[in-house]
Each structure stands twice: as C-alpha cells, then as structure tokens.
Design a protein around this motif. Sequence first.
Motif, PDB file in Angstrom:
ATOM      1  N   HIS A 284       0.860  -1.184   0.000  1.00 25.31           N
ATOM      2  CA  HIS A 284       0.000   0.000   0.000  1.00 25.31           C
ATOM      3  C   HIS A 284       0.894   1.230   0.000  1.00 25.31           C
ATOM      4  CE1 HIS A 284      -3.456  -2.476   1.345  1.00 25.31           C
ATOM      5  NE2 HIS A 284      -2.521  -3.145   1.988  1.00 25.31           N
ATOM      6  N   GLU A 285       0.497   2.263  -0.725  1.00 28.53           N
ATOM      7  CA  GLU A 285       1.274   3.500  -0.734  1.00 28.53           C
ATOM      8  C   GLU A 285       0.447   4.619  -0.125  1.00 28.53           C
ATOM      9  OE1 GLU A 285       3.625   4.519  -4.078  1.00 28.53           O
ATOM     10  OE2 GLU A 285       3.758   2.436  -4.733  1.00 28.53           O
ATOM     11  N   LEU A 286       1.068   5.351   0.797  1.00 25.12           N
ATOM     12  CA  LEU A 286       0.423   6.481   1.458  1.00 25.12           C
ATOM     13  C   LEU A 286       1.185   7.752   1.126  1.00 25.12           C
ATOM     14  CD1 LEU A 286      -0.139   5.006   5.032  1.00 25.12           C
ATOM     15  CD2 LEU A 286      -1.815   5.205   3.202  1.00 25.12           C
ATOM     16  N   GLU A 287       0.449   8.836   0.994  1.00 27.41           N
ATOM     17  CA  GLU A 287       1.044  10.148   0.768  1.00 27.41           C
ATOM     18  C   GLU A 287       0.605  11.046   1.923  1.00 27.41           C
ATOM     19  OE1 GLU A 287       1.433  12.041  -3.330  1.00 27.41           O
ATOM     20  OE2 GLU A 287      -0.310  13.047  -2.462  1.00 27.41           O
ATOM     21  N   ILE A 288       1.564  11.711   2.557  1.00 26.40           N
ATOM     22  CA  ILE A 288       1.298  12.520   3.738  1.00 26.40           C
ATOM     23  C   ILE A 288       1.873  13.911   3.535  1.00 26.40           C
ATOM     24  CG2 ILE A 288       1.687  12.764   6.229  1.00 26.40           C
ATOM     25  CD1 ILE A 288       2.421   9.430   4.968  1.00 26.40           C
ATOM     26  N   ASP A 289       1.042  14.944   3.747  1.00 26.75           N
ATOM     27  CA  ASP A 289       1.508  16.328   3.739  1.00 26.75           C
ATOM     28  C   ASP A 289       1.847  16.713   5.168  1.00 26.75           C
ATOM     29  OD1 ASP A 289       1.255  16.987   1.030  1.00 26.75           O
ATOM     30  OD2 ASP A 289      -0.886  17.362   1.256  1.00 26.75           O
ATOM     31  N   ALA A 290       3.076  17.133   5.389  1.00 25.86           N
ATOM     32  CA  ALA A 290       3.509  17.599   6.707  1.00 25.86           C
ATOM     33  C   ALA A 290       3.765  19.105   6.608  1.00 25.86           C
ATOM     34  CB  ALA A 290       4.778  16.873   7.133  1.00 25.86           C
ATOM     35  N   PRO A 291       3.435  19.863   7.662  1.00 28.30           N
ATOM     36  CA  PRO A 291       3.586  21.317   7.589  1.00 28.30           C
ATOM     37  C   PRO A 291       5.038  21.797   7.643  1.00 28.30           C
ATOM     38  CG  PRO A 291       2.798  20.674   9.750  1.00 28.30           C
ATOM     39  CD  PRO A 291       2.820  19.442   8.907  1.00 28.30           C
ATOM     40  N   ASN A 292       5.936  20.956   8.181  1.00 31.42           N
ATOM     41  CA  ASN A 292       7.336  21.371   8.316  1.00 31.42           C
ATOM     42  C   ASN A 292       8.226  20.140   8.479  1.00 31.42           C
ATOM     43  OD1 ASN A 292       7.203  20.613  11.145  1.00 31.42           O
ATOM     44  ND2 ASN A 292       6.114  22.537  11.474  1.00 31.42           N
ATOM     45  N   ALA A 293       9.529  20.380   8.472  1.00 25.70           N
ATOM     46  CA  ALA A 293      10.505  19.287   8.553  1.00 25.70           C
ATOM     47  C   ALA A 293      10.424  18.550   9.894  1.00 25.70           C
ATOM     48  CB  ALA A 293      11.919  19.820   8.330  1.00 25.70           C
ATOM     49  N   TYR A 294      10.146  19.286  10.973  1.00 25.37           N
ATOM     50  CA  TYR A 294      10.035  18.645  12.291  1.00 25.37           C
ATOM     51  C   TYR A 294       8.901  17.612  12.288  1.00 25.37           C
ATOM     52  CZ  TYR A 294       8.929  17.856  17.170  1.00 25.37           C
ATOM     53  OH  TYR A 294       8.656  17.254  18.375  1.00 25.37           O
ATOM     54  N   THR A 295       7.749  17.994  11.770  1.00 23.66           N
ATOM     55  CA  THR A 295       6.607  17.080  11.738  1.00 23.66           C
ATOM     56  C   THR A 295       6.878  15.915  10.794  1.00 23.66           C
ATOM     57  OG1 THR A 295       5.129  18.927  12.233  1.00 23.66           O
ATOM     58  CG2 THR A 295       4.108  16.927  11.383  1.00 23.66           C
ATOM     59  N   ALA A 296       7.553  16.163   9.685  1.00 22.67           N
ATOM     60  CA  ALA A 296       7.914  15.084   8.761  1.00 22.67           C
ATOM     61  C   ALA A 296       8.799  14.058   9.462  1.00 22.67           C
ATOM     62  CB  ALA A 296       8.614  15.650   7.529  1.00 22.67           C
ATOM     63  N   GLN A 297       9.746  14.524  10.249  1.00 18.02           N
ATOM     64  CA  GLN A 297      10.613  13.602  10.990  1.00 18.02           C
ATOM     65  C   GLN A 297       9.808  12.853  12.048  1.00 18.02           C
ATOM     66  OE1 GLN A 297      13.832  12.745  10.268  1.00 18.02           O
ATOM     67  NE2 GLN A 297      13.360  11.134  11.739  1.00 18.02           N
ATOM     68  N   ARG A 298       8.876  13.534  12.668  1.00 18.87           N
ATOM     69  CA  ARG A 298       8.001  12.896  13.669  1.00 18.87           C
ATOM     70  C   ARG A 298       7.184  11.781  13.008  1.00 18.87           C
ATOM     71  NH1 ARG A 298       6.881  11.056  18.256  1.00 18.87           N
ATOM     72  NH2 ARG A 298       4.879  11.504  19.182  1.00 18.87           N
ATOM     73  N   VAL A 299       6.688  12.032  11.802  1.00 17.56           N
ATOM     74  CA  VAL A 299       5.955  11.005  11.056  1.00 17.56           C
ATOM     75  C   VAL A 299       6.845   9.786  10.858  1.00 17.56           C
ATOM     76  CG1 VAL A 299       5.034  10.419   8.765  1.00 17.56           C
ATOM     77  CG2 VAL A 299       4.339  12.546   9.889  1.00 17.56           C
ATOM     78  N   ARG A 300       8.064  10.008  10.396  1.00 20.66           N
ATOM     79  CA  ARG A 300       8.989   8.883  10.184  1.00 20.66           C
ATOM     80  C   ARG A 300       9.207   8.093  11.471  1.00 20.66           C
ATOM     81  NH1 ARG A 300      11.581  13.127   7.510  1.00 20.66           N
ATOM     82  NH2 ARG A 300      11.480  12.931   5.247  1.00 20.66           N
ATOM     83  N   ASP A 301       9.446   8.821  12.563  1.00 21.99           N
ATOM     84  CA  ASP A 301       9.745   8.160  13.841  1.00 21.99           C
ATOM     85  C   ASP A 301       8.587   7.301  14.332  1.00 21.99           C
ATOM     86  OD1 ASP A 301      12.215   9.426  13.786  1.00 21.99           O
ATOM     87  OD2 ASP A 301      11.620  11.004  15.205  1.00 21.99           O
ATOM     88  N   VAL A 302       7.375   7.864  14.335  1.00 23.05           N
ATOM     89  CA  VAL A 302       6.244   7.106  14.887  1.00 23.05           C
ATOM     90  C   VAL A 302       5.843   5.957  13.968  1.00 23.05           C
ATOM     91  CG1 VAL A 302       5.400   9.036  16.283  1.00 23.05           C
ATOM     92  CG2 VAL A 302       4.437   8.669  14.011  1.00 23.05           C
ATOM     93  N   VAL A 303       5.963   6.155  12.652  1.00 23.08           N
ATOM     94  CA  VAL A 303       5.622   5.069  11.727  1.00 23.08           C
ATOM     95  C   VAL A 303       6.631   3.925  11.856  1.00 23.08           C
ATOM     96  CG1 VAL A 303       5.445   4.423   9.290  1.00 23.08           C
ATOM     97  CG2 VAL A 303       4.309   6.477  10.112  1.00 23.08           C
ATOM     98  N   GLU A 304       7.904   4.248  11.982  1.00 18.68           N
ATOM     99  CA  GLU A 304       8.911   3.196  12.160  1.00 18.68           C
ATOM    100  C   GLU A 304       8.649   2.399  13.436  1.00 18.68           C
ATOM    101  OE1 GLU A 304      12.714   5.118  11.983  1.00 18.68           O
ATOM    102  OE2 GLU A 304      12.634   5.335   9.809  1.00 18.68           O
TER     103      GLU A 304
ATOM    104  N   SER B  17      10.687  10.621   0.083  1.00 19.35           N
ATOM    105  CA  SER B  17      10.215  11.968   0.402  1.00 19.35           C
ATOM    106  C   SER B  17      10.569  12.956  -0.679  1.00 19.35           C
ATOM    107  CB  SER B  17      10.778  12.442   1.744  1.00 19.35           C
ATOM    108  OG  SER B  17      12.176  12.592   1.654  1.00 19.35           O
ATOM    109  N   ASP B  18       9.763  13.978  -0.759  1.00 19.75           N
ATOM    110  CA  ASP B  18       9.974  15.102  -1.672  1.00 19.75           C
ATOM    111  C   ASP B  18       9.929  16.330  -0.798  1.00 19.75           C
ATOM    112  OD1 ASP B  18      10.065  16.902  -3.754  1.00 19.75           O
ATOM    113  OD2 ASP B  18       7.938  16.686  -4.258  1.00 19.75           O
ATOM    114  N   GLU B  19      11.087  16.766  -0.327  1.00 19.11           N
ATOM    115  CA  GLU B  19      11.157  17.899   0.606  1.00 19.11           C
ATOM    116  C   GLU B  19      10.993  19.189  -0.169  1.00 19.11           C
ATOM    117  OE1 GLU B  19      11.445  17.521   3.874  1.00 19.11           O
ATOM    118  OE2 GLU B  19      11.739  15.361   3.811  1.00 19.11           O
ATOM    119  N   GLU B  20       9.998  19.988   0.197  1.00 17.09           N
ATOM    120  CA  GLU B  20       9.745  21.283  -0.435  1.00 17.09           C
ATOM    121  C   GLU B  20       9.844  22.397   0.589  1.00 17.09           C
ATOM    122  OE1 GLU B  20       5.847  21.337  -2.012  1.00 17.09           O
ATOM    123  OE2 GLU B  20       6.171  19.694  -3.358  1.00 17.09           O
ATOM    124  N   GLY B  21      10.928  22.601   1.222  1.00 18.91           N
ATOM    125  CA  GLY B  21      10.994  23.733   2.128  1.00 18.91           C
ATOM    126  C   GLY B  21      11.051  23.430   3.550  1.00 18.91           C
TER     127      GLY B  21
END
Length: 98
Positions: A60-80, A94-98
């Motif tokens: 399954h593929e999921l796409e997640i919009d995170a508001p900032n880099a901190y939240t993106a890292q938090r997503v990685r940590d909790v999913v792992e 990931s496609d980091e945009e800012g």
Amino acid sequence: MPLLRLRVTGSDDDVRAISNLLNSLDGIEHIEEIDDLMPHMDDDDSSSAGLPDDQGQPSHELEIDAPNAYTAQRVRDVVEELARRLDVFVEFESDEEG
C-alpha cells in the motif's frame, strides 16, 4: 511543505492502524492512500502462477503532507516504531519542499 510517501507491505488492518496513528499527529491534515498505477501482468496460466513469491502481503502506498521538517521527521519516527510493533515493512520516499 514536505510531502512524504511511504510504502507499507502489510495487511489492510496494518495500513489502517498506521493511517489512524498519522491522523492523531498534530499538524497532519492530509493522508491519502495512492492507487498502484503499475499494471500487474500476472497471467493465470503462467508457469510461475501461484508461486509463494506471488502470494505475499499486499503493498500500500500512502502520501502525507507535513507542515514542516520537524513534523515530517516525527511522522517517520512514529511510523517506524509502529511498523516494528506490527511486524510490517515500511519504505519511505520523500519530496522535501521547504
């Protein structure tokens, strides 16, 4: 705004558990399961039909919009962490945009 994509190799229940966890995180507003656009050319009368390699867990593929880099890292940590508990495989792209 970072856009994360992840591939989960596990059951529908595993993906639902990961999605529910992500929905509970502050700042995450958009989680979408993306359809597999690649056609599977499995032929029922193929010599490899029914082999164990073809009968594994679905992907399954999921796409997640995170508001900032901190939240993106938090997503990685909790999913792992949850993936370890569920004994499923998760691959991040990931496609980091800012």
